[in-house]
Design a protein around this motif. Sequence first.
Motif, short mmCIF file in Angstrom:
data_model
loop_
_atom_site.label_atom_id
_atom_site.label_comp_id
_atom_site.label_asym_id
_atom_site.label_seq_id
_atom_site.Cartn_x
_atom_site.Cartn_y
_atom_site.Cartn_z
N ILE A 1 -35.26 52.98 -13.62
CA ILE A 1 -36.58 53.28 -14.20
C ILE A 1 -36.71 54.77 -14.48
O ILE A 1 -36.43 55.61 -13.62
N SER A 2 -37.15 55.07 -15.69
CA SER A 2 -37.25 56.46 -16.12
C SER A 2 -38.69 56.96 -15.93
O SER A 2 -39.53 56.81 -16.81
N ALA A 3 -38.95 57.50 -14.75
CA ALA A 3 -40.30 58.01 -14.45
C ALA A 3 -40.19 59.05 -13.33
O ALA A 3 -39.26 59.01 -12.52
N GLY A 4 -41.16 59.95 -13.30
CA GLY A 4 -41.12 61.06 -12.34
C GLY A 4 -41.32 60.63 -10.89
O GLY A 4 -40.86 61.31 -9.97
N THR A 5 -42.02 59.54 -10.67
CA THR A 5 -42.21 59.00 -9.32
C THR A 5 -41.96 57.50 -9.37
O THR A 5 -42.53 56.80 -10.22
N VAL A 6 -41.11 56.99 -8.51
CA VAL A 6 -40.90 55.53 -8.41
C VAL A 6 -41.23 55.11 -6.98
O VAL A 6 -40.68 55.66 -6.02
N GLU B 1 -34.42 40.67 -14.57
CA GLU B 1 -34.51 42.07 -14.14
C GLU B 1 -34.32 43.01 -15.33
O GLU B 1 -35.07 43.98 -15.51
N ALA B 2 -33.35 42.68 -16.18
CA ALA B 2 -33.05 43.55 -17.33
C ALA B 2 -34.25 43.62 -18.27
O ALA B 2 -34.60 44.69 -18.80
N GLU B 3 -34.91 42.47 -18.44
CA GLU B 3 -36.09 42.44 -19.32
C GLU B 3 -37.20 43.32 -18.72
O GLU B 3 -37.86 44.08 -19.43
N ALA B 4 -37.38 43.22 -17.42
CA ALA B 4 -38.43 44.01 -16.75
C ALA B 4 -38.18 45.50 -16.93
O ALA B 4 -39.10 46.28 -17.25
N VAL B 5 -36.93 45.92 -16.74
CA VAL B 5 -36.60 47.35 -16.89
C VAL B 5 -36.81 47.79 -18.33
O VAL B 5 -37.35 48.88 -18.59
N ALA B 6 -36.39 46.94 -19.27
CA ALA B 6 -36.53 47.31 -20.68
C ALA B 6 -38.01 47.53 -21.03
O ALA B 6 -38.37 48.50 -21.70
N ILE B 7 -38.86 46.64 -20.55
CA ILE B 7 -40.31 46.80 -20.85
C ILE B 7 -40.83 48.06 -20.16
O ILE B 7 -41.54 48.87 -20.76
N ALA B 8 -40.47 48.23 -18.89
CA ALA B 8 -40.99 49.39 -18.13
C ALA B 8 -40.64 50.70 -18.83
O ALA B 8 -41.46 51.61 -18.92
N ALA C 1 -51.98 55.55 -12.21
CA ALA C 1 -52.21 54.11 -12.00
C ALA C 1 -51.20 53.31 -12.82
O ALA C 1 -50.85 53.68 -13.94
N CYS C 2 -50.72 52.21 -12.23
CA CYS C 2 -49.78 51.35 -12.96
C CYS C 2 -50.59 50.40 -13.82
O CYS C 2 -51.05 49.34 -13.35
N THR C 3 -50.79 50.76 -15.07
CA THR C 3 -51.70 50.02 -15.94
C THR C 3 -50.99 48.94 -16.75
O THR C 3 -51.63 48.23 -17.50
N ARG C 4 -49.66 48.87 -16.60
CA ARG C 4 -48.94 47.71 -17.15
C ARG C 4 -48.40 46.92 -15.97
O ARG C 4 -47.59 47.43 -15.19
N THR D 1 -48.38 41.84 -25.44
CA THR D 1 -46.96 42.20 -25.52
C THR D 1 -46.86 43.72 -25.44
O THR D 1 -47.84 44.43 -25.69
N ASN D 2 -45.66 44.19 -25.15
CA ASN D 2 -45.49 45.63 -24.97
C ASN D 2 -45.57 46.40 -26.29
O ASN D 2 -45.60 47.63 -26.29
N ALA D 3 -45.63 45.67 -27.41
CA ALA D 3 -45.74 46.35 -28.70
C ALA D 3 -47.20 46.71 -29.00
O ALA D 3 -47.48 47.51 -29.89
N MET D 4 -48.13 46.10 -28.29
CA MET D 4 -49.55 46.31 -28.61
C MET D 4 -50.04 47.68 -28.14
O MET D 4 -49.54 48.22 -27.16
N ARG D 5 -51.05 48.19 -28.82
CA ARG D 5 -51.58 49.50 -28.44
C ARG D 5 -52.11 49.50 -27.00
O ARG D 5 -52.03 50.50 -26.31
N VAL D 6 -52.65 48.35 -26.56
CA VAL D 6 -53.19 48.31 -25.19
C VAL D 6 -52.08 48.35 -24.14
O VAL D 6 -52.35 48.49 -22.95
#
Length: 488
Positions: A439-444, A406-413, A293-296, A383-388
């Motif tokens: 994007i660095s993930a096994g399925t996009v 776009e660059a910011e989105a990729v950096a967070i992802a 599931a895409c939880t972010r 924010t992406n720094a939070m544990r959640v």
Amino acid sequence: MKREDVLRKGPYPLLIEGKEVPSLSGKTFTSIDPSTGRALAEVYEAGPEDVDLAVGAACKAFESTWRSTLPRERSKKLMKLADLLAARVEALSWIECYDAGKPIAASRAWLAGGPGTLEFYAGCLLGLSGETLDVSDKTLMDFTLREPLGVCGLIVPWNFPLSIALLKMAPALAAGNCVVIKPSEVTPLSTVELGALVAEAGFPPGVINIVNGPGDPVGSALVRDPRVAKISFTGGTESGKRIFREAADTVKRLTLELGGKSASLVFADADLDKAVAVAYTDIVRNSGQVCGACTRLLLEESVADAFLDKLEAKLRAVKIGPPEDPATEMGPLVSSAQAAKVRKYLEIGKAEGATPKAYVDLAGRSDTASDAFLPPMLFHGATNAMRVAREEIFGPVLTVMRFRTEAEAVAIANDTRYGLAACVFTRDATRAMRMVRAISAGTVCVNTGVRSSVDAPFGGFRESGIGKERGKEALLDDTQLKNVRYGL
Ligand code: NDP
């Protein structure tokens, strides 16, 4: 179907060498119905001594019959099991409805795919072969053989009990291995019923064995046993790391399908309704207890409010209720313990400065009184720094963040220790392809949700795991390659 129509009366047995047996200790544990919090069934609890017998039976079956069974025969038995399973899908769907709290409509839909898993590998195995190599030394004829590994230990989680057991078992058997399955002690019942079909399908005794009981000591006994050649594990990253360490002692092959904190990137030019529908599914499906599931949820600033208005309206209308009600879309979580873990994350998120918002009020409702029920929720202001945003919560909660470029989105992802999957929503095909690369993930997935199917490989990057489940890759991962050099 009522509980009494689908559940066994006595304790659920182990399956060892083709026989349903009690555990040697005679000990049992109780499987709980999360929608009521009440006892559902008793199950014989294996100990290391039962695992020893199960692995011994699997070794014997491997050496005496299964490794030399012709591919066509293995394929026929898998097809026969698929037919037997198809005839039991309705009853099994009800069993998982009660044992795992799955809404019956969803439970049926998932398990309807079970026979197809067996059929896919029944077909795939017929194409399994080595190759002839044109090596530089012309005094040699060189070729490869694809051989089975031997005995595979399959450790299964509680979120999709039978479906995941089948996704591990089918390629392992297809490749010529024998298996010992350890279902989660939280949801063992449907796997025991699968075991009841294997003799009728024609599998020789010992090819498939099932041991019920806790991860430690039952799962870990499998991991430590030097006769087990491979462990295929799906579950939490911390348990996966422990298995990784323990498997090192006997240099076992491993497939690890671990956690995720996948991102969904929604750009301003996206089909918003489509993206909203996927986010909704990621929260509601299996009460959010889905590794892919895409939880972010990353929303481009200019459309974030419009997107959230649509998503929140849908979440307010979700039908939460008893899983046996055909209209229920979202049932309880798998256990009170899992719901408590999610509640803890609500506190963690608040303490970090994010705001959790629930969209259905369950207070005072008698049909959702069990503490395993939770409403769908979003974390705002994170924010992406939070544990959640960094840890797998595994419940009906998404963490919402906004981006400008776009660059910011990729950096967070990509700023995560996980790398299981991601979704991108945009109508710009060039950007979509840039995202697929970045994007660095096994399925996009582009303009669709993460809906894995048996015929495409699924498996994570980084701490989301090792190896692939599904697809022909899972079959290859269950073999070892032997090189033969023949002097002329
Ligand atoms: P685990 O990952 O611990 O359990 C998965 C399976 O592994 C179960 O059969 C479990 O047995 C078994 N197991 C656990 N520890 C060991 C071990 N040391 N050696 C061998 N087998 C072991 O799931 P939990 O139920 O503890 O859930 C913990 C968290 O993991 C969840 O909150 C969730 O975040 C995540 N999770 C992720 C899943 C995914 O698909 N990514 C699936 C399930 C959970 P048993 O349960 O019988 O003790």
